[in-house]
Structure formats: structure tokens, C-alpha cells
Design an enzyme around this catalytic site. Structure first.
Site, PDB file in Angstrom:
ATOM      1  N   ASP A  22      -2.607  -0.211   4.306  1.00 26.80           N
ATOM      2  CA  ASP A  22      -4.721   1.158   3.874  1.00 26.80           C
ATOM      3  C   ASP A  22      -5.655   1.482   4.466  1.00 26.80           C
ATOM      4  OD1 ASP A  22      -6.776   0.164   1.848  1.00 26.80           O
ATOM      5  OD2 ASP A  22      -7.031  -2.184   2.761  1.00 26.80           O
ATOM      6  N   ASN A  70      -4.918  -0.752  -8.880  1.00 26.52           N
ATOM      7  CA  ASN A  70      -4.221   0.951  -8.576  1.00 26.52           C
ATOM      8  C   ASN A  70      -4.464   1.615  -9.213  1.00 26.52           C
ATOM      9  OD1 ASN A  70      -2.991   0.600  -4.997  1.00 26.52           O
ATOM     10  ND2 ASN A  70      -4.657   0.512  -5.421  1.00 26.52           N
TER      11      ASN A  70
HETATM   12  C1  FPP Z   1      -3.846   2.420   0.455  1.00 22.99           C
HETATM   13  O1  FPP Z   1      -5.071   3.772   1.137  1.00 22.99           O
HETATM   14  C2  FPP Z   1      -2.924   2.998   0.112  1.00 22.99           C
HETATM   15  C3  FPP Z   1      -2.284   3.512  -0.937  1.00 22.99           C
HETATM   16  C4  FPP Z   1      -2.881   2.888  -2.644  1.00 22.99           C
HETATM   17  C5  FPP Z   1      -0.917   4.315  -1.708  1.00 22.99           C
HETATM   18  C6  FPP Z   1      -0.255   3.667  -0.317  1.00 22.99           C
HETATM   19  C7  FPP Z   1       0.739   5.257  -0.827  1.00 22.99           C
HETATM   20  C8  FPP Z   1       1.010   6.024   0.171  1.00 22.99           C
HETATM   21  C9  FPP Z   1       0.997   5.462   2.263  1.00 22.99           C
HETATM   22  C10 FPP Z   1       2.392   7.620  -0.347  1.00 22.99           C
HETATM   23  C11 FPP Z   1       3.414   7.136  -0.461  1.00 22.99           C
HETATM   24  C12 FPP Z   1       4.409   5.901  -0.114  1.00 22.99           C
HETATM   25  C13 FPP Z   1       5.648   5.992  -0.992  1.00 22.99           C
HETATM   26  C14 FPP Z   1       5.793   5.050  -0.620  1.00 22.99           C
HETATM   27  C15 FPP Z   1       6.741   7.083  -0.539  1.00 22.99           C
HETATM   28  P1  FPP Z   1      -5.951   3.207   0.143  1.00 22.99           P
HETATM   29  O2  FPP Z   1      -5.971   4.588  -0.852  1.00 22.99           O
HETATM   30  O3  FPP Z   1      -5.996   1.816  -0.467  1.00 22.99           O
HETATM   31  O4  FPP Z   1      -7.519   4.105   0.996  1.00 22.99           O
HETATM   32  P2  FPP Z   1      -9.182   3.156   0.946  1.00 22.99           P
HETATM   33  O5  FPP Z   1      -8.608   1.495   1.493  1.00 22.99           O
HETATM   34  O6  FPP Z   1      -9.050   3.577   2.555  1.00 22.99           O
HETATM   35  O7  FPP Z   1      -9.474   4.229  -0.043  1.00 22.99           O
END
Ligand code: FPP
Length: 235
Positions: A22, A70
Site C-alpha cells: 500500500d 481497485n
Molecule cells: C496500492 O497502492 C498498490 C496497488 C493497488 C497496486 C500494486 C501494484 C504494484 C506494486 C505494481 C506491480 C506489481 C506486481 C505484482 C508486478 P495505492 O495505489 O492504494 O496507494 P495509495 O493508498 O497511496 O493511494
């Protein structure tokens, strides 16, 4: 340089570590960049943590990469994440094979765009004989979706007479979950200071230890993983 790795008791390693990655968006915002920049930099953390877990001898690493919720994000972000995921998966197959790591995916994969689904299936097929560690990506996943899906499959078997009501117990039920071949995670890590389960492995996390850190996911590195494991072992 001393490393927290030296403090790890290898006789009491968690077999299965699960991670809620996260804070990518907030990490990008801090630098005045678009959210996708955070996801792109999150890939380095995925690589570091996968490598660290495999080196330590953790058998299962499960990453929450894209939740059912998401899908409600902006089309621009969803499209960019889907592209990033399939690109990364295709690029990493060689490294996965060099390190004897099997790729696995759970979730409502039928909702993924076809190019993404195909890249995923190919990588799963190409790494299926590896047995050092299983890296599971949770994609279009939520715990409630998984449990509902399991209940449907189970009800079907009861209706068709293949399964008797009296046979349903916890063990029987867990065999209908996407994680049926894995032990439950002993350790759940969530980054970015949030301390919620957010519809992740609801059934499987029943007895897990939770470890929270304020670091945003793109900043999470091998030492942070060691710290989480040492903390878990000191409980
Ligand atoms: C959460 O941060 C992250 C995600 C929803 C996506 C995770 C994806 C990756 C790390 C990219 C690559 C992954 C793989 C497995 C190749 P957020 O967007 O919720 O952050 P925020 O809470 O700060 O808005």
C-alpha cells in the site's frame, strides 16, 4: 554493514508471508508525480521482497496486487496498472526461472483484459515446475469474493449429491478456496501506515500475526522485510 538478516532464526521462519502493498499513490504524490509513477516504482519493491523471501527460504509469498475494489479507480489508472502488470510479468519470467520460483495467481481472473490474462497464464505455465518458492499474485481478488465463490462451488457439489452436508467442516471448506494448496500465512505485512485487512485473505488470516510499517510500498526493501520477520519472531 550489519544486517537484520543476522537476527533471523532460520529454524522459525514463516512458511507463508502475505503482503498488502500500500501507498504507491501517496509516494508518487509526495514527489508531485502521477499515481502510476508510484506503481512503476512499486515493481522494484516486489522484486526485492520476492528475492529476499526466496533467499531466506520462505516457501510462499502472496502479494495483494489488485483488489476487486481497485476496478473502481479511474480508467486511466486501471489501464496503466493492467499494462504494468502484464509487462512486468513477461519481463520477470526469466528471473523467476533462474531463481526456481513458481508464479501463481488467484482472484476473479476472468475480469482481467485478455492480453493481461494471457501473459499471466503463459508465465504460470512457464514456471510451473519451479519449487523453491511460490509467488502468488492476488489479482481482481477480494476475500469476500473468494468465500462467496467457494460457497457456490460447495453448494453445487451438495446439490449434485457429490458432497454430503455432514462432510462440510473447516478443512473441507478450505479446499474450495483459491489457496487450497497453501498453508495459511503466519505473517501479514501492510505498508503505508494503514492498519486494516481491506478484504484480503479473510479466511486464511484467522491466526496470522500482523506487521504494520509507515513506509510506502515503493520504499520497502529487503532490510524492511528482515525487520518484519525479526519482529514476528520476537512475539
Ligand atoms: C496500492 O497502492 C498498490 C496497488 C493497488 C497496486 C500494486 C501494484 C504494484 C506494486 C505494481 C506491480 C506489481 C506486481 C505484482 C508486478 P495505492 O495505489 O492504494 O496507494 P495509495 O493508498 O497511496 O493511494
Amino acid at each position: 554493514m550489519s544486517s537484520l538478516k543476522d537476527k533471523i532464526d532460520f529454524g522459525r521462519l514463516p512458511q507463508h508471508v502475505a503482503v498488502i502493498m500500500d501507498g504507491n499513490g501517496r509516494w508518487a504524490k509526495e514527489q508531485g508525480k502521477m499515481r502510476i509513477f508510484g506503481h512503476q516504482n512499486g515493481v522494484a519493491a516486489v522484486r526485492a521482497v520476492s528475492e529476499a523471501c526466496a533467499e531466506l527460504g520462505v516457501k510462499y509469498l502472496t502479494l495483494y496486487a489488485f483488489s476487486t475494489e481497485n476496478w473502481n479507480r479511474s480508467k486511466i489508472e486501471v489501464d496503466a496498472l493492467m499494462k504494468l502488470l502484464s509487462k512486468t510479468i513477461a519481463e520477470e519470467v526469466k528471473t523467476l526461472n533462474d531463481n526456481n520460483i513458481r508464479l501463481n495467481a488467484i482472484g476473479d481472473l476472468t475480469r482481467l483484459p485478455k492480453y493481461n490474462y494471457d501473459a499471466l497464464m503463459k508465465a504460470i505455465e512457464d514456471t510451473k515446475n519451479n519449487d523453491r518458492m511460490t509467488l502468488t499474485l492476488c489479482l481482481s481478488y477480494s476475500g469476500r469474493w473468494e468465500i462467496t465463490h467457494a460457497v457456490r462451488s460447495l453448494a453445487e457439489k451438495v446439490l449434485s449429491g457429490e458432497l454430503k452436508l455432514e462432510q462440510i467442516d473447516e478443512n473441507c471448506f478450505s479446499n474450495f478456496l483459491n489457496t487450497k494448496d497453501m498453508p495459511d500465512p503466519e505473517l501479514l505485512i501492510r505498508t503505508s501506515g494503514e492498519e486494516r485487512i481491506s478484504n484480503f485473505l479473510l479466511w486464511q488470516l484467522a491466526y496470522s500475526e500482523f506487521y504494520f510499517t509507515d513506509k510506502f510500498w515503493p520504499d520497502f526493501n529487503k532490510e524492511d522485510l528482515y525487520e518484519a520477520i525479526v519482529n514476528y519472531q520476537n512475539r
